[in-house]
Design a protein around this motif. Structure first.
Motif, PDB file in Angstrom:
ATOM      1  N   ALA A  52       0.841  -1.193   0.000  1.00 47.13           N
ATOM      2  CA  ALA A  52       0.000   0.000   0.000  1.00 47.13           C
ATOM      3  C   ALA A  52       0.876   1.243   0.000  1.00 47.13           C
ATOM      4  O   ALA A  52       1.884   1.293   0.702  1.00 47.13           O
ATOM      5  CB  ALA A  52      -0.894   0.004   1.236  1.00 47.13           C
ATOM      6  N   PRO A  53       0.506   2.255  -0.803  1.00 47.95           N
ATOM      7  CA  PRO A  53       1.283   3.487  -0.760  1.00 47.95           C
ATOM      8  C   PRO A  53       1.077   4.178   0.584  1.00 47.95           C
ATOM      9  O   PRO A  53       0.087   3.950   1.276  1.00 47.95           O
ATOM     10  CB  PRO A  53       0.687   4.317  -1.909  1.00 47.95           C
ATOM     11  CG  PRO A  53      -0.658   3.750  -2.145  1.00 47.95           C
ATOM     12  CD  PRO A  53      -0.593   2.308  -1.738  1.00 47.95           C
ATOM     13  N   ALA A  54       2.023   5.000   0.957  1.00 53.01           N
ATOM     14  CA  ALA A  54       1.917   5.732   2.223  1.00 53.01           C
ATOM     15  C   ALA A  54       0.706   6.654   2.165  1.00 53.01           C
ATOM     16  O   ALA A  54       0.400   7.223   1.118  1.00 53.01           O
ATOM     17  CB  ALA A  54       3.182   6.536   2.460  1.00 53.01           C
ATOM     18  N   PRO A  55      -0.023   6.799   3.276  1.00 57.67           N
ATOM     19  CA  PRO A  55      -1.181   7.693   3.284  1.00 57.67           C
ATOM     20  C   PRO A  55      -0.766   9.131   2.998  1.00 57.67           C
ATOM     21  O   PRO A  55       0.332   9.551   3.340  1.00 57.67           O
ATOM     22  CB  PRO A  55      -1.736   7.562   4.701  1.00 57.67           C
ATOM     23  CG  PRO A  55      -1.115   6.349   5.282  1.00 57.67           C
ATOM     24  CD  PRO A  55       0.154   6.117   4.550  1.00 57.67           C
ATOM     25  N   ASP A  56      -1.647   9.862   2.372  1.00 60.61           N
ATOM     26  CA  ASP A  56      -1.413  11.272   2.088  1.00 60.61           C
ATOM     27  C   ASP A  56      -1.300  12.030   3.407  1.00 60.61           C
ATOM     28  O   ASP A  56      -2.119  11.827   4.298  1.00 60.61           O
ATOM     29  CB  ASP A  56      -2.580  11.813   1.255  1.00 60.61           C
ATOM     30  CG  ASP A  56      -2.297  13.169   0.658  1.00 60.61           C
ATOM     31  OD1 ASP A  56      -1.922  14.079   1.427  1.00 60.61           O
ATOM     32  OD2 ASP A  56      -2.458  13.322  -0.560  1.00 60.61           O
ATOM     33  N   PRO A  57      -0.315  12.903   3.555  1.00 64.10           N
ATOM     34  CA  PRO A  57      -0.167  13.628   4.828  1.00 64.10           C
ATOM     35  C   PRO A  57      -1.353  14.542   5.139  1.00 64.10           C
ATOM     36  O   PRO A  57      -1.587  14.882   6.295  1.00 64.10           O
ATOM     37  CB  PRO A  57       1.107  14.443   4.643  1.00 64.10           C
ATOM     38  CG  PRO A  57       1.550  14.260   3.252  1.00 64.10           C
ATOM     39  CD  PRO A  57       0.749  13.185   2.625  1.00 64.10           C
ATOM     40  N   ARG A  58      -2.128  14.932   4.136  1.00 66.65           N
ATOM     41  CA  ARG A  58      -3.293  15.788   4.381  1.00 66.65           C
ATOM     42  C   ARG A  58      -4.415  15.040   5.093  1.00 66.65           C
ATOM     43  O   ARG A  58      -5.319  15.656   5.640  1.00 66.65           O
ATOM     44  CB  ARG A  58      -3.818  16.357   3.065  1.00 66.65           C
ATOM     45  CG  ARG A  58      -2.848  17.326   2.411  1.00 66.65           C
ATOM     46  CD  ARG A  58      -3.323  17.709   1.057  1.00 66.65           C
ATOM     47  NE  ARG A  58      -3.149  16.554   0.161  1.00 66.65           N
ATOM     48  CZ  ARG A  58      -3.320  16.596  -1.138  1.00 66.65           C
ATOM     49  NH1 ARG A  58      -3.695  17.702  -1.717  1.00 66.65           N
ATOM     50  NH2 ARG A  58      -3.133  15.522  -1.883  1.00 66.65           N
ATOM     51  N   ALA A  59      -4.363  13.713   5.103  1.00 68.95           N
ATOM     52  CA  ALA A  59      -5.422  12.915   5.719  1.00 68.95           C
ATOM     53  C   ALA A  59      -5.579  13.243   7.195  1.00 68.95           C
ATOM     54  O   ALA A  59      -6.698  13.325   7.701  1.00 68.95           O
ATOM     55  CB  ALA A  59      -5.131  11.428   5.532  1.00 68.95           C
ATOM     56  N   ALA A  60      -4.480  13.451   7.898  1.00 72.55           N
ATOM     57  CA  ALA A  60      -4.540  13.736   9.336  1.00 72.55           C
ATOM     58  C   ALA A  60      -5.272  15.044   9.620  1.00 72.55           C
ATOM     59  O   ALA A  60      -5.866  15.210  10.686  1.00 72.55           O
ATOM     60  CB  ALA A  60      -3.130  13.798   9.905  1.00 72.55           C
ATOM     61  N   GLN A  61      -5.243  15.944   8.681  1.00 74.30           N
ATOM     62  CA  GLN A  61      -5.887  17.245   8.850  1.00 74.30           C
ATOM     63  C   GLN A  61      -7.414  17.137   8.800  1.00 74.30           C
ATOM     64  O   GLN A  61      -8.111  17.938   9.398  1.00 74.30           O
ATOM     65  CB  GLN A  61      -5.397  18.170   7.737  1.00 74.30           C
ATOM     66  CG  GLN A  61      -5.751  19.602   7.868  1.00 74.30           C
ATOM     67  CD  GLN A  61      -5.143  20.408   6.728  1.00 74.30           C
ATOM     68  OE1 GLN A  61      -4.643  19.865   5.738  1.00 74.30           O
ATOM     69  NE2 GLN A  61      -5.197  21.706   6.873  1.00 74.30           N
ATOM     70  N   TYR A  62      -7.954  16.150   8.090  1.00 72.65           N
ATOM     71  CA  TYR A  62      -9.392  16.034   7.880  1.00 72.65           C
ATOM     72  C   TYR A  62     -10.040  14.871   8.628  1.00 72.65           C
ATOM     73  O   TYR A  62     -11.186  14.956   9.025  1.00 72.65           O
ATOM     74  CB  TYR A  62      -9.698  15.903   6.387  1.00 72.65           C
ATOM     75  CG  TYR A  62      -9.372  17.163   5.635  1.00 72.65           C
ATOM     76  CD1 TYR A  62     -10.299  18.191   5.544  1.00 72.65           C
ATOM     77  CD2 TYR A  62      -8.141  17.342   5.018  1.00 72.65           C
ATOM     78  CE1 TYR A  62     -10.007  19.359   4.870  1.00 72.65           C
ATOM     79  CE2 TYR A  62      -7.842  18.507   4.339  1.00 72.65           C
ATOM     80  CZ  TYR A  62      -8.778  19.515   4.263  1.00 72.65           C
ATOM     81  OH  TYR A  62      -8.489  20.670   3.602  1.00 72.65           O
TER      82      TYR A  62
END
Length: 182
Positions: A52-62
């Motif tokens: 799996a690709p690494a999660p997008d860092p913006r995910a933690a913001q939302y």
């Protein structure tokens, strides 16, 4: 002291108190991605045997952000996602309440589905929604599966129903979005 002086002093004190308040700043305006010069969102679908690709860092913001989830809930109704997904239960579109996510259930994978669309019916919303709106919408869609923290979800749904509030429903066990057990 005169009444006029007291009223103006109270008004001045109120203005000073309001001026000193620090409020959360929210960016509510933006252009849809098709109107800006940003690159396309990377596709987050990968083969089952791949890593799996690494999660997008913006995910933690939302993810788990009550304000973003509330905005996403309004967008879900305004953009007529209800028409196909019928409040998450499925219909013409796939069900969003279960643990089965064909194109991945992580928030960045949901954003990629909204952005690019999917075959056989899901339109691409890239030219109609801003990037922030897609993330907010994805944050709300994640709550439909019942895996979101109860302090982040809305206490009431906007549709007419006789179901208990989301904060009082049983929390489903957390399942990895990319597991084969779905």
């Amino acid at each position: 002291m005169s009444l006029r002086f007291r009223n103006s002093t109270a008004l001045l004190a109120l203005a000073a108190a309001l001026w000193g308040c620090n409020r959360e700043e929210r960016q509510t305006r933006g252009k849809p991605l098709g109107e800006t010069a940003t690159a396309a969102m990377p596709d987050t679908v990968y083969p089952g045997t791949g890593n799996a690709p690494a999660p997008d860092p913006r995910a933690a913001q939302y993810e788990g952000n009550a304000s973003a989830i509330a905005q996403g809930q309004m967008l879900y109704n305004q953009m007529n996602c209800v028409g196909c997904h019928f409040h998450g239960g499925g219909g013409m579109g796939v069900a969003l309440m279960d643990g089965k996510w064909r194109y991945g259930g992580r928030i960045d994978q949901i954003v990629a589905s909204i952005d690019q669309g999917r075959p056989n019916g899901m339109p691409a919303w890239r030219h109609r929604l801003t990037e922030q709106q897609m993330w907010q919408l994805a944050a709300y869609v994640r709550t439909l599966s019942g895996q979101e923290r109860k302090d982040a979800v809305s206490a009431r749904a906007d549709e007419v129903s006789n179901t208990p509030p989301q904060t009082q429903t049983k929390r489903e066990p957390l399942m990895p979005a990319d597991s084969d057990e779905q």
